[in-house]
Design a protein around this motif. Sequence first.
Motif, PDB file in Angstrom:
ATOM      1  N   TYR A   6      41.245   7.998  38.340  1.00  0.00           N
ATOM      2  CA  TYR A   6      42.173   8.442  37.299  1.00  0.00           C
ATOM      3  C   TYR A   6      41.524   9.496  36.395  1.00  0.00           C
ATOM      4  O   TYR A   6      41.497   9.362  35.170  1.00  0.00           O
ATOM      5  CB  TYR A   6      42.633   7.257  36.458  1.00  0.00           C
ATOM      6  CG  TYR A   6      43.465   6.279  37.244  1.00  0.00           C
ATOM      7  CD1 TYR A   6      44.803   6.527  37.523  1.00  0.00           C
ATOM      8  CD2 TYR A   6      42.902   5.104  37.743  1.00  0.00           C
ATOM      9  CE1 TYR A   6      45.566   5.633  38.257  1.00  0.00           C
ATOM     10  CE2 TYR A   6      43.651   4.196  38.480  1.00  0.00           C
ATOM     11  CZ  TYR A   6      44.984   4.474  38.740  1.00  0.00           C
ATOM     12  OH  TYR A   6      45.733   3.589  39.473  1.00  0.00           O
ATOM     13  N   THR A   7      41.007  10.539  36.998  1.00  0.00           N
ATOM     14  CA  THR A   7      40.430  11.617  36.206  1.00  0.00           C
ATOM     15  C   THR A   7      41.505  12.633  35.880  1.00  0.00           C
ATOM     16  O   THR A   7      42.425  12.866  36.655  1.00  0.00           O
ATOM     17  CB  THR A   7      39.272  12.288  36.971  1.00  0.00           C
ATOM     18  OG1 THR A   7      39.685  12.556  38.307  1.00  0.00           O
ATOM     19  CG2 THR A   7      38.055  11.387  36.997  1.00  0.00           C
ATOM     20  N   THR A   8      41.365  13.272  34.737  1.00  0.00           N
ATOM     21  CA  THR A   8      42.396  14.160  34.208  1.00  0.00           C
ATOM     22  C   THR A   8      42.850  15.249  35.178  1.00  0.00           C
ATOM     23  O   THR A   8      44.052  15.515  35.294  1.00  0.00           O
ATOM     24  CB  THR A   8      41.931  14.788  32.884  1.00  0.00           C
ATOM     25  OG1 THR A   8      41.581  13.736  31.972  1.00  0.00           O
ATOM     26  CG2 THR A   8      43.012  15.646  32.262  1.00  0.00           C
ATOM     27  N   ASP A  53      49.548  12.632  30.810  1.00  0.00           N
ATOM     28  CA  ASP A  53      49.064  11.279  30.559  1.00  0.00           C
ATOM     29  C   ASP A  53      49.860  10.285  31.389  1.00  0.00           C
ATOM     30  O   ASP A  53      51.084  10.192  31.276  1.00  0.00           O
ATOM     31  CB  ASP A  53      49.191  10.932  29.076  1.00  0.00           C
ATOM     32  CG  ASP A  53      48.184  11.689  28.224  1.00  0.00           C
ATOM     33  OD1 ASP A  53      47.127  12.042  28.766  1.00  0.00           O
ATOM     34  OD2 ASP A  53      48.472  11.918  27.034  1.00  0.00           O
ATOM     35  N   GLU A  68      37.600   5.237  36.335  1.00  0.00           N
ATOM     36  CA  GLU A  68      37.884   5.905  35.058  1.00  0.00           C
ATOM     37  C   GLU A  68      39.280   5.539  34.537  1.00  0.00           C
ATOM     38  O   GLU A  68      40.088   6.402  34.184  1.00  0.00           O
ATOM     39  CB  GLU A  68      37.731   7.428  35.197  1.00  0.00           C
ATOM     40  CG  GLU A  68      36.322   7.873  35.587  1.00  0.00           C
ATOM     41  CD  GLU A  68      35.267   7.637  34.509  1.00  0.00           C
ATOM     42  OE1 GLU A  68      35.622   7.230  33.388  1.00  0.00           O
ATOM     43  OE2 GLU A  68      34.076   7.866  34.792  1.00  0.00           O
ATOM     44  N   GLN A 128      40.213   4.434  31.785  1.00  0.00           N
ATOM     45  CA  GLN A 128      40.514   4.709  30.383  1.00  0.00           C
ATOM     46  C   GLN A 128      41.373   5.956  30.215  1.00  0.00           C
ATOM     47  O   GLN A 128      41.919   6.192  29.141  1.00  0.00           O
ATOM     48  CB  GLN A 128      39.221   4.836  29.571  1.00  0.00           C
ATOM     49  CG  GLN A 128      38.487   6.159  29.672  1.00  0.00           C
ATOM     50  CD  GLN A 128      37.644   6.256  30.933  1.00  0.00           C
ATOM     51  OE1 GLN A 128      37.335   5.251  31.550  1.00  0.00           O
ATOM     52  NE2 GLN A 128      37.271   7.469  31.313  1.00  0.00           N
ATOM     53  N   GLU A 129      41.520   6.754  31.278  1.00  0.00           N
ATOM     54  CA  GLU A 129      42.391   7.927  31.212  1.00  0.00           C
ATOM     55  C   GLU A 129      43.869   7.550  31.244  1.00  0.00           C
ATOM     56  O   GLU A 129      44.732   8.390  30.983  1.00  0.00           O
ATOM     57  CB  GLU A 129      42.078   8.888  32.364  1.00  0.00           C
ATOM     58  CG  GLU A 129      40.645   9.418  32.386  1.00  0.00           C
ATOM     59  CD  GLU A 129      40.303  10.259  31.166  1.00  0.00           C
ATOM     60  OE1 GLU A 129      41.240  10.775  30.519  1.00  0.00           O
ATOM     61  OE2 GLU A 129      39.103  10.388  30.861  1.00  0.00           O
ATOM     62  N   TRP A 163      46.072   1.031  29.866  1.00  0.00           N
ATOM     63  CA  TRP A 163      45.756   0.571  31.224  1.00  0.00           C
ATOM     64  C   TRP A 163      45.620  -0.944  31.319  1.00  0.00           C
ATOM     65  O   TRP A 163      45.899  -1.535  32.359  1.00  0.00           O
ATOM     66  CB  TRP A 163      44.462   1.230  31.704  1.00  0.00           C
ATOM     67  CG  TRP A 163      43.249   0.851  30.905  1.00  0.00           C
ATOM     68  CD1 TRP A 163      42.770   1.468  29.799  1.00  0.00           C
ATOM     69  CD2 TRP A 163      42.380  -0.258  31.145  1.00  0.00           C
ATOM     70  NE1 TRP A 163      41.651   0.831  29.329  1.00  0.00           N
ATOM     71  CE2 TRP A 163      41.387  -0.230  30.148  1.00  0.00           C
ATOM     72  CE3 TRP A 163      42.345  -1.259  32.125  1.00  0.00           C
ATOM     73  CZ2 TRP A 163      40.361  -1.178  30.070  1.00  0.00           C
ATOM     74  CZ3 TRP A 163      41.318  -2.209  32.060  1.00  0.00           C
ATOM     75  CH2 TRP A 163      40.347  -2.165  31.034  1.00  0.00           C
ATOM     76  N   LYS A 175      37.622   3.683  25.002  1.00  0.00           N
ATOM     77  CA  LYS A 175      38.918   3.128  25.378  1.00  0.00           C
ATOM     78  C   LYS A 175      38.750   1.939  26.316  1.00  0.00           C
ATOM     79  O   LYS A 175      39.521   0.984  26.293  1.00  0.00           O
ATOM     80  CB  LYS A 175      39.775   4.199  26.064  1.00  0.00           C
ATOM     81  CG  LYS A 175      40.510   5.120  25.118  1.00  0.00           C
ATOM     82  CD  LYS A 175      41.549   5.927  25.885  1.00  0.00           C
ATOM     83  CE  LYS A 175      42.355   6.796  24.949  1.00  0.00           C
ATOM     84  NZ  LYS A 175      43.383   7.572  25.674  1.00  0.00           N
ATOM     85  N   ASN A 208      33.600  15.186  24.636  1.00  0.00           N
ATOM     86  CA  ASN A 208      34.835  14.542  25.099  1.00  0.00           C
ATOM     87  C   ASN A 208      34.948  13.079  24.697  1.00  0.00           C
ATOM     88  O   ASN A 208      35.998  12.636  24.232  1.00  0.00           O
ATOM     89  CB  ASN A 208      34.941  14.645  26.622  1.00  0.00           C
ATOM     90  CG  ASN A 208      35.052  16.073  27.100  1.00  0.00           C
ATOM     91  OD1 ASN A 208      35.709  16.892  26.467  1.00  0.00           O
ATOM     92  ND2 ASN A 208      34.395  16.388  28.203  1.00  0.00           N
ATOM     93  N   ASP A 209      33.882  12.323  24.882  1.00  0.00           N
ATOM     94  CA  ASP A 209      33.966  10.879  24.674  1.00  0.00           C
ATOM     95  C   ASP A 209      33.772  10.471  23.222  1.00  0.00           C
ATOM     96  O   ASP A 209      34.065   9.331  22.860  1.00  0.00           O
ATOM     97  CB  ASP A 209      32.926  10.157  25.536  1.00  0.00           C
ATOM     98  CG  ASP A 209      33.224  10.291  27.021  1.00  0.00           C
ATOM     99  OD1 ASP A 209      34.385  10.596  27.355  1.00  0.00           O
ATOM    100  OD2 ASP A 209      32.310  10.106  27.844  1.00  0.00           O
ATOM    101  N   ARG A 263      37.642  12.562  21.057  1.00  0.00           N
ATOM    102  CA  ARG A 263      38.400  11.304  21.074  1.00  0.00           C
ATOM    103  C   ARG A 263      38.585  10.740  19.673  1.00  0.00           C
ATOM    104  O   ARG A 263      39.581  10.084  19.373  1.00  0.00           O
ATOM    105  CB  ARG A 263      37.682  10.289  21.963  1.00  0.00           C
ATOM    106  CG  ARG A 263      38.537   9.101  22.364  1.00  0.00           C
ATOM    107  CD  ARG A 263      37.868   8.277  23.446  1.00  0.00           C
ATOM    108  NE  ARG A 263      37.692   9.023  24.676  1.00  0.00           N
ATOM    109  CZ  ARG A 263      38.642   9.234  25.584  1.00  0.00           C
ATOM    110  NH1 ARG A 263      39.865   8.770  25.351  1.00  0.00           N
ATOM    111  NH2 ARG A 263      38.395   9.905  26.680  1.00  0.00           N
TER     112      ARG A 263
END
Length: 399
Positions: free
Chosen positions: A57-59, A65, A91, A93-94, A98, A121, A199-200, A204
């Motif tokens: 589940y990478t962007t 979303d 992944e 958290q994307e 979830w 996340k 990013n993290d 965020r």
Amino acid sequence: MIIRQQYMDLLQKYRDAQLVKILAGIRRCGKSTILDMWKEELKNSGIREDHILAVRYTTPVMDGDMTAQQMYEELRTRMADRERYYLLLDEVQEVVDWEKAINSLLEDHNVDIYVTGSNSKLMSSEISTYLSGRYVSIPVYPLSFVEYLEFKKDSSLSERELLNEYIRFGGFPIVALGNYDERSAYQIVEGIYNSVITNDVARRHNITNFELFNRVVRYIVENVGKTFSANSIVKFLKGEGRSLTVETIYNYLEWLEKAFVIYRCPRYDLQGKSVLKTQEKFYLADSALKYCIMGFNPKSVAAMLENIVYFELRRKGYEVYVGKNDTKEIDFVAARREERVYIQVCRTIPEDSDRELDNLMEIRDHYPKYVVTMDELASGNVNGIRIMHLADFLRQGEY
């Protein structure tokens, strides 16, 4: 593919248990590859490939979303019968909320679920709300020294030379797999560092003054293995003509922990038998994170040796503390169930100083005690205290 057997053994231990297996760690520490390894393990054990659903589940591969409902429906429609399916979800958290999708899949279908993630996340409070008592967290770290040796098994370097390389270059698998010079290795790690910090953490958590935040991070990196407080950071910044509140510093530390950049090592009072809430230490997920932004400095090696020993103890399942014994400090007190280990770490043992030994000798119990050093000539047993070279300590199975 070089198998990271420790993680395969853990996943095998929890296989088919009605628990969501959550593999969490800093970016590029090898979580996705571990899922790939586990997929092969499942196939080799007789599981049909169409009953192993592996999704990343990478962007870049997602159209905006993805919601929990979309995640649930996509996976549900791929399960064509009532036989057991193995869900390997990378992944997660994307995906927005979830945890709700995972909870519904666990309740409604015959599934065994494994997920990975790299930031806060994944570790949010919603896990406890939706998966209460039905998940197990498996921390994933960069390579141990034993794993590093496996990655470098075709190298012409000796074990001691590889240890020096491991200290300088760290344990990110992408670096270990190559044959990089120092500059190239640090460029790769700096890319990981920038991705995590930007990013993290910063993006965020909507950090607006990124330059000031980055200065705080550098202060923490500079002081790995030293005791400091939020107040000391505020005073330091004030000396540079900058202003930040203690509360903001606490937030930064928490966010960096949740992105698995730093790990908190609390202080334990051996006499009062209690965990203290002051004078904690922090360690970096990988030593190369320091060197890629500060440059390699031989004077900083002692702190990085502590860093390496700290994570070796974490990998073996110990809770790790800085020990306080009256006025004396023990580098590490490691506890695991009824076991305890005391460890002092030093680059060399000076002939005119018995500090490392004396601090341990004042502890009046019979748990194992070690002095871990890079000193080639210092080894043996002194009054029940084992003196070991770092390489031997890292290769030792149990203490």
